[in-house]
Design a protein around this motif. Structure first.
Motif, PDB file in Angstrom:
ATOM      1  N   TYR A 249     -12.879  -7.023  15.364  1.00 39.34           N
ATOM      2  CA  TYR A 249     -13.752  -7.983  14.411  1.00 39.34           C
ATOM      3  C   TYR A 249     -12.464  -8.813  13.491  1.00 39.34           C
ATOM      4  O   TYR A 249     -11.599  -8.223  13.135  1.00 39.34           O
ATOM      5  N   LYS A 250     -12.583  -9.872  13.057  1.00 38.94           N
ATOM      6  CA  LYS A 250     -11.453 -10.621  12.597  1.00 38.94           C
ATOM      7  C   LYS A 250     -11.401 -10.209  11.028  1.00 38.94           C
ATOM      8  O   LYS A 250      -9.953 -10.140  10.710  1.00 38.94           O
ATOM      9  N   SER A 251     -12.016  -9.561  10.591  1.00 38.12           N
ATOM     10  CA  SER A 251     -11.881  -8.900   9.135  1.00 38.12           C
ATOM     11  C   SER A 251     -12.123  -7.329   8.844  1.00 38.12           C
ATOM     12  O   SER A 251     -13.157  -6.864  10.106  1.00 38.12           O
ATOM     13  N   HIS A 252     -11.475  -6.574   8.209  1.00 38.08           N
ATOM     14  CA  HIS A 252     -11.720  -5.255   8.064  1.00 38.08           C
ATOM     15  C   HIS A 252     -12.509  -4.964   6.909  1.00 38.08           C
ATOM     16  O   HIS A 252     -12.990  -3.744   6.488  1.00 38.08           O
ATOM     17  N   ASN A 253     -12.724  -6.072   6.277  1.00 34.28           N
ATOM     18  CA  ASN A 253     -13.615  -6.266   4.989  1.00 34.28           C
ATOM     19  C   ASN A 253     -15.080  -6.603   5.428  1.00 34.28           C
ATOM     20  O   ASN A 253     -14.896  -7.934   5.334  1.00 34.28           O
ATOM     21  N   TYR A 254     -16.076  -6.289   5.229  1.00 37.70           N
ATOM     22  CA  TYR A 254     -17.441  -6.887   5.391  1.00 37.70           C
ATOM     23  C   TYR A 254     -18.494  -6.103   4.566  1.00 37.70           C
ATOM     24  O   TYR A 254     -18.376  -5.038   4.474  1.00 37.70           O
ATOM     25  N   VAL A 255     -19.565  -6.856   4.384  1.00 35.23           N
ATOM     26  CA  VAL A 255     -20.918  -6.225   4.100  1.00 35.23           C
ATOM     27  C   VAL A 255     -21.678  -6.236   5.342  1.00 35.23           C
ATOM     28  O   VAL A 255     -21.862  -7.172   5.962  1.00 35.23           O
ATOM     29  N   ILE A 256     -22.413  -4.961   5.616  1.00 33.92           N
ATOM     30  CA  ILE A 256     -23.176  -4.713   6.978  1.00 33.92           C
ATOM     31  C   ILE A 256     -24.509  -4.014   6.367  1.00 33.92           C
ATOM     32  O   ILE A 256     -24.465  -3.269   5.618  1.00 33.92           O
ATOM     33  N   ASP A 257     -25.474  -4.889   7.007  1.00 38.27           N
ATOM     34  CA  ASP A 257     -26.983  -4.565   6.495  1.00 38.27           C
ATOM     35  C   ASP A 257     -27.443  -3.601   7.754  1.00 38.27           C
ATOM     36  O   ASP A 257     -27.579  -3.941   9.007  1.00 38.27           O
ATOM     37  N   PHE A 258     -28.099  -2.600   7.242  1.00 36.40           N
ATOM     38  CA  PHE A 258     -28.700  -1.509   8.572  1.00 36.40           C
ATOM     39  C   PHE A 258     -30.036  -1.525   8.192  1.00 36.40           C
ATOM     40  O   PHE A 258     -30.668  -1.834   7.241  1.00 36.40           O
ATOM     41  N   ALA A 259     -30.785  -1.165   9.216  1.00 36.88           N
ATOM     42  CA  ALA A 259     -32.250  -0.864   9.283  1.00 36.88           C
ATOM     43  C   ALA A 259     -32.654   0.460   9.826  1.00 36.88           C
ATOM     44  O   ALA A 259     -31.935   0.670  10.973  1.00 36.88           O
ATOM     45  N   LEU A 260     -33.514   0.992   9.531  1.00 33.64           N
ATOM     46  CA  LEU A 260     -34.049   2.365  10.185  1.00 33.64           C
ATOM     47  C   LEU A 260     -35.503   1.928  10.787  1.00 33.64           C
ATOM     48  O   LEU A 260     -36.419   1.771  10.071  1.00 33.64           O
ATOM     49  N   ALA A 261     -35.520   1.678  11.983  1.00 35.35           N
ATOM     50  CA  ALA A 261     -36.924   1.573  12.663  1.00 35.35           C
ATOM     51  C   ALA A 261     -37.625   2.923  13.353  1.00 35.35           C
ATOM     52  O   ALA A 261     -36.973   3.563  13.466  1.00 35.35           O
TER      53      ALA A 261
END
Length: 376
Positions: free
Chosen positions: A286-298
């Motif tokens: 991926y282009k950046s090693h810094n990001y905010v990632i959203d998770f979900a538990l189904a």
């Protein structure tokens, strides 16, 4: 013709006032525009989805051309921008399905993109009736309250609580109703929400300002996914700095969830394991090693946390323009960047551990006033 994205941002009408919906994912400072544009486009779905094809929801693309984006912008500005500014909810709801009767110039385009989108839906999901739709960047979740059955869905969710007068119950019901309202079944429903959404309008402004105007090089899409039910207390926001998951927060932090408090340690370990084993290495490209990632538990086969499946919902810019949830970009940057002793060994996980008094007042005044008026 629309002003440039920079000019739109400097226009006071696009800046959130105390009486308007607060949307933390909007750019805030004029001197951040260039950086925001670049970083925001890097987190578009097309940039990372194929890297996580097994870790995120099944995804189908329906292209948005540069001229399509211009149509979205013009329609919003002609028919809905002033209604949003004055919070005229009823008029927005009345016009959302009939605006084209007064705009033959745009009606032809609308019919064409509707046909194109419906064809994509029919081919990609012949056996799936319920879908979730967004653009490359964001969803039209600000348009949920304009759906005609929204209040009915809200009241139905509220009736499930033993004491519906409690503030926490009302907010959970509101968030659940908003999530359920994102479920669509046709191209008509998708476009009805997109056309009245200020979020989609702002994203089209950004895309047309920051990308090449050639339709062949313009890279925006309508994203189609199966609608998968996610409980509002089972979404989480993770902060990744230099490829390390440093912090994790309850996404819908205005609500208190007893089971979330009980499952906190299990959820943290489940997400850490998922990120380290299934996500981290794949995002090396991926282009950046810094990001905010959203998770979900189904939900799984039973009601236990162990049976739940973790999904990646989306990536967001590692910038103050992304809501920090229960963390502060301004005061806790050292935590978010993993430079504190508190999260050297594993991510620092924050949840709302008791009912937050006054949370209802933290919701946009327009939403609170509308529900109050509709209930009278």
């Amino acid at each position: 013709m629309s002003n440039s994205f920079a000019e739109q941002l400097s226009n006071v009408k696009l800046k959130p006032s105390k009486d308007k919906t607060k949307d933390f994912s909007d750019p805030k400072l004029a001197d951040q525009i260039s950086t925001y544009q670049k970083t925001a486009l890097e987190t578009n779905m097309e940039e990372w989805q194929m890297l996580l094809v097994n870790e995120t929801f099944p995804t189908v693309y329906c292209p948005i051309t540069y001229s399509d984006a211009q149509h979205f912008i013009r329609i919003f500005e002609r028919h809905f921008q002033k209604l949003h500014e004055h919070q005229l909810f009823d008029q927005i709801r009345e016009r959302m399905d009939i605006w084209f009767n007064d705009d033959l110039e745009e009606k032809q385009w609308y019919e064409q993109i509707k046909e194109r989108l419906q064809k994509t839906i029919d081919q990609a999901y012949p056996n799936t009736k319920e879908l979730f739709a967004k653009t490359s960047s964001r969803s039209a979740k600000d348009a949920c309250v304009f759906k005609r059955n929204f209040l009915e869905v809200y009241k139905n969710e509220l009736s499930k609580f033993p004491d519906p007068s409690q503030e926490n119950s009302r907010i959970i019901a509101l968030l659940t109703a908003a999530f359920l309202s994102l479920c669509v079944t046709s191209a008509t429903e998708v476009l009805s929400m997109f056309i009245i959404s200020e979020r989609i309008y702002q994203d089209m402004l950004l895309a047309t300002e920051a990308q090449d105007s050639s339709d062949s090089l313009f890279k925006e899409n309508i994203i189609l996914r199966p609608f998968i039910p996610i409980d509002v207390d089972m979404e989480f926001r993770g902060f990744v700095y230099q490829q390390r998951l440093t912090c994790l927060s309850q996404y819908n932090y205005l609500i208190y969830s007893q089971r979330l408090c009980q499952w906190k340690d299990n959820i943290l370990e489940k997400i850490i394991s998922f990120f380290n084993q299934s996500v981290k290495t794949k995002l090396d490209k991926y282009k950046s090693h810094n990001y905010v990632i959203d998770f979900a538990l189904a939900k799984g086969d039973d009601e236990s946390v162990n049976s739940m499946k973790v999904w990646v919902i989306e990536l967001n810019p590692f910038m103050e323009t992304t809501d920090g949830a229960l963390f502060s970009w301004q005061h806790e940057r050292n935590l978010l960047e993993g430079r504190s002793n508190e999260n050297q060994d594993k991510p620092l996980f924050r949840i709302t551990e008791k009912v937050r008094q006054g949370s209802w007042s933290m919701l946009p005044i327009s939403i609170r006033q509308w529900i109050k008026n509709e209930n009278n």
